[in-house]
Design an enzyme around this catalytic site. Structure first.
Site, mmCIF file in Angstrom:
data_model
loop_
_atom_site.group_PDB
_atom_site.id
_atom_site.type_symbol
_atom_site.label_atom_id
_atom_site.label_comp_id
_atom_site.label_asym_id
_atom_site.label_seq_id
_atom_site.Cartn_x
_atom_site.Cartn_y
_atom_site.Cartn_z
ATOM 1 N N PHE A 130 0.879 -1.321 -0.260
ATOM 2 C CA PHE A 130 0.084 -0.129 -0.123
ATOM 3 C C PHE A 130 0.833 1.161 0.016
ATOM 4 O O PHE A 130 1.794 1.161 0.760
ATOM 5 C CB PHE A 130 -1.037 0.024 1.104
ATOM 6 C CG PHE A 130 -1.705 -0.992 1.207
ATOM 7 C CD1 PHE A 130 -2.436 -1.337 0.017
ATOM 8 C CD2 PHE A 130 -2.367 -1.463 2.304
ATOM 9 C CE1 PHE A 130 -3.571 -2.615 -0.099
ATOM 10 C CE2 PHE A 130 -3.438 -2.601 2.395
ATOM 11 C CZ PHE A 130 -3.943 -3.196 1.201
ATOM 12 N N THR A 167 -1.093 2.084 12.921
ATOM 13 C CA THR A 167 -2.389 1.398 13.385
ATOM 14 C C THR A 167 -1.772 0.567 14.586
ATOM 15 O O THR A 167 -2.750 0.106 15.303
ATOM 16 C CB THR A 167 -2.843 0.422 11.950
ATOM 17 O OG1 THR A 167 -2.982 1.214 11.046
ATOM 18 C CG2 THR A 167 -3.981 -0.268 12.703
ATOM 19 N N SER A 168 -0.775 0.016 14.568
ATOM 20 C CA SER A 168 -0.367 -0.743 15.812
ATOM 21 C C SER A 168 -0.524 -0.054 16.918
ATOM 22 O O SER A 168 -1.013 -0.655 17.957
ATOM 23 C CB SER A 168 1.311 -1.192 15.842
ATOM 24 O OG SER A 168 1.517 -1.622 14.407
ATOM 25 N N HIS A 217 -4.472 -7.695 9.840
ATOM 26 C CA HIS A 217 -3.223 -7.518 9.947
ATOM 27 C C HIS A 217 -2.507 -8.040 10.976
ATOM 28 O O HIS A 217 -3.041 -8.087 12.268
ATOM 29 C CB HIS A 217 -2.965 -5.935 9.664
ATOM 30 C CG HIS A 217 -1.578 -5.727 9.392
ATOM 31 N ND1 HIS A 217 -0.493 -5.612 10.082
ATOM 32 C CD2 HIS A 217 -0.986 -5.112 8.078
ATOM 33 C CE1 HIS A 217 0.646 -5.427 9.598
ATOM 34 N NE2 HIS A 217 0.300 -4.750 8.424
ATOM 35 N N THR A 262 -5.070 -6.188 4.105
ATOM 36 C CA THR A 262 -3.575 -6.079 3.433
ATOM 37 C C THR A 262 -3.525 -7.243 2.235
ATOM 38 O O THR A 262 -2.852 -6.722 1.361
ATOM 39 C CB THR A 262 -2.400 -6.082 4.674
ATOM 40 O OG1 THR A 262 -2.684 -5.211 5.309
ATOM 41 C CG2 THR A 262 -1.025 -6.058 3.594
ATOM 42 N N TYR A 279 4.256 17.511 38.102
ATOM 43 C CA TYR A 279 4.782 18.727 37.114
ATOM 44 C C TYR A 279 4.092 18.829 35.994
ATOM 45 O O TYR A 279 4.545 19.857 35.297
ATOM 46 C CB TYR A 279 6.289 18.035 36.906
ATOM 47 C CG TYR A 279 6.391 16.680 36.021
ATOM 48 C CD1 TYR A 279 6.222 16.614 34.847
ATOM 49 C CD2 TYR A 279 6.816 15.738 37.220
ATOM 50 C CE1 TYR A 279 6.410 15.247 34.423
ATOM 51 C CE2 TYR A 279 6.898 14.296 36.513
ATOM 52 C CZ TYR A 279 6.615 14.056 35.219
ATOM 53 O OH TYR A 279 6.869 12.971 34.602
ATOM 54 N N VAL A 325 4.121 9.947 26.463
ATOM 55 C CA VAL A 325 3.756 11.223 26.986
ATOM 56 C C VAL A 325 4.244 12.334 25.730
ATOM 57 O O VAL A 325 3.368 13.006 25.290
ATOM 58 C CB VAL A 325 4.505 11.649 28.257
ATOM 59 C CG1 VAL A 325 4.191 13.211 28.617
ATOM 60 C CG2 VAL A 325 3.772 10.857 29.277
ATOM 61 N N GLY A 326 5.555 12.176 25.401
ATOM 62 C CA GLY A 326 6.000 13.162 24.257
ATOM 63 C C GLY A 326 5.270 12.810 22.905
ATOM 64 O O GLY A 326 5.004 11.600 22.680
#
Length: 514
Positions: free
Chosen positions: A104, A175-176, A214, A273, A359, A380-381
């Protein structure tokens, strides 16, 4: 073992400027480096068609060509770009090539590249609304725009005409990740529902998907802690065009419930897929509802097509599922990585993923009026992914994006017709979108007298095609048979590329069969 060479004479060609202060974001350097990078990108897109799609390199080649240890001293940026051109580009598989038909597509566009570049330059880390209000609100806006394009129910939107909704979305990498976070939410809900204390009842939870789903689903299930013995792969067949059979799903879920297990999660796919099969979303949701199981729709590839009204029926019943994900980086002109996850009730997701260390506490988050996207993902990031998606939609508009999808589907139809017009070949499964699954049919010649012979002939055809460097196709196994996949959709593809690939396929087949 290799070690860092600290001898200045080893890098005498790259002298460090004496007394110069290190300024990695010097405005003049930024302008100069990026001009050169943009020139490289522009030249790359102009020339990629002439490059072999698959590289002719051996494992470890790059370490042999470039330094095994990092340089101690500075080098001119021109030297870095020269090594990129001479060593890296020749080892690339060119997904951007119009002769790439293997997987794809990973589509791209000028607007997406610009958006990604600007987001990288700003380098904001929008884990909470306060950490970057514009990054969060841009992502929310882009997701709601896309939801409208897909005609999703308002229950999946971050904002509705009445204000903030109960549902919403988040942009993830793949997608995982979308499967993993929804599996975790479904797991926790099932444990609460079954009265389990903590994870003590985890061994009783069961999850379901078609055997065409998948592999990332089965991987995510293991990561979420589900017992591999309770991960059900429902067999599919030609009678359902390899889509999930609701009757078989019901049988499996009922058997587990009767055995004391807790049916927890069902994954339905729109555009598998292997063959682009479509699971019946509404019927799957109806079966799952009997057991209060979470339903997730994986529309990673084909979801993009559903912005066109003629394909939207593949999502019928989506109002009854719990979550849906699709990846604009596959077919909606938005560069990697960009997977959009929508959930009908964000609280079920954030309840499992929320973190609130001291924090990160702030008045905006405490107010409940904002979305903190960190609570809808594993980490988090996060990158400013919403910018490139918004820039694609804002720059091209719905009509142009629909035109892009329809053009790819039309080119796939051209290829399908060419295959059907040659009696040596067969189309193996219906073409739902822009993927054609085909093969040299058994009985097409002495080299393909039986089904087993035909399998080997198709494998040889694929290998010969890919060695030419003029086209790249991939394979799968459908119904036990070796099948070639021809996926149309590279951003630079035009109909003449499809026809040229077909001529190469015919010529190579003739050489093989004679």
């Amino acid at each position: 073992m290799g070690s860092l060479d600290t001898n200045p004479t080893a890098f005498s060609a790259f002298p460090a400027g004496e007394g110069e202060t290190f300024q990695p974001l010097n405005a003049d350097d930024v302008r100069s480096y990026l001009h050169k990078a943009v020139d490289f990108i522009s030249d790359y897109y102009k020339s990629v068609e002439s490059m072999p799609v698959l590289p002719n390199v051996k494992p470890g080649y790059l370490q042999d060509e470039l330094r095994a240890s990092p340089p101690t001293y500075s080098a001119p940026f021109d030297v870095t770009m020269k090594e990129l051109r001479s060593s890296v580009v020749p080892g690339m598989t060119h997904w951007a090539s119009p002769n790439f038909f293997a997987f794809f597509p990973s589509t791209n566009s000028a607007a997406a590249i610009a958006g990604d570049l600007i987001a990288s330059a700003m380098n904001t880390v929008g884990f909470t609304w306060q950490a970057s209000p514009a990054a969060t609100e841009m992502e929310v806006l882009a997701l709601d725009w896309l939801a409208q394009m897909l005609n999703l129910p308002t229950s999946f939107m971050n904002r509705t005409g009445e204000g903030r909704g109960t549902g919403g979305g988040v942009i993830l990498g793949t997608t995982s990740e979308a499967m993993l976070v929804t599996l975790v939410a479904a797991r926790d809900a099932a444990l609460r529902r079954s009265g389990s204390d903590g994870v003590a009842g985890l061994h009783r939870l069961a999850v379901y998907a078609a055997d065409q789903t998948h592999s990332t689903f089965f991987k995510a299930c293991r990561l979420a802690g589900f017992d591999p013995a309770n991960i059900r792969s429902i067999p599919t067949g030609a009678e359902t065009d390899y889509g999930l059979d609701p009757a078989r799903l019901l049988e499996a879920m009922q058997a587990d419930a009767d055995a004391g297990l807790v049916p927890t999660y069902v994954c339905a796919t729109v555009g598998t897929t292997s063959s682009n099969a479509v699971d019946p979303v509404g019927a799957v949701a109806d079966v799952a509802a009997r057991f209060a199981a979470w339903v997730h729709v994986d529309a990673a590839y084909a979801g993009s097509a559903c912005i066109c009204p003629e394909f939207r029926h593949h999502l019928d019943g989506v109002e009854r599922v719990d979550s849906i994900s699709m990846s604009p980086h596959k077919w909606l002109m938005t560069c990697l990585d960009c997977t959009c996850l929508y959930v009908r009730d964000t609280h079920r997701l954030t309840g499992s993923l929320e973190t609130n260390p001291e924090y990160l506490k702030n008045h905006a988050s405490d107010s409940g009026e904002v979305t903190d996207l960190k609570d809808m993902q594993v980490g988090v990031g996060r990158r400013f992914r919403g910018l490139k998606l918004w820039m694609v939609m804002r720059t091209y508009g719905v009509a142009k994006l629909q035109e892009h999808i329809r053009s790819d589907v039309a080119m796939a139809k051209v290829f399908e017709d060419l295959v059907r017009g040659d009696d040596r070949f067969e189309v193996v499964v219906p073409r739902n979108f822009a993927l054609v699954c085909f093969r040299i049919r058994a009985g097409a010649g002495a080299a393909a007298a039986t089904e087993e012979d035909a399998d080997e002939a198709n494998r040889e055809l694929m290998e010969r095609l890919n060695k030419t460097g003029k086209a790249y196709v991939a394979h799968t196994v459908v119904g036990g048979r070796f099948v070639l996949r021809f996926a149309v959709g590279s951003s630079l593809q035009e109909e003449h590329h499809v026809r040229s690939a077909w001529e190469l396929i015919k010529k190579t087949t003739t050489e093989m069969m004679n």
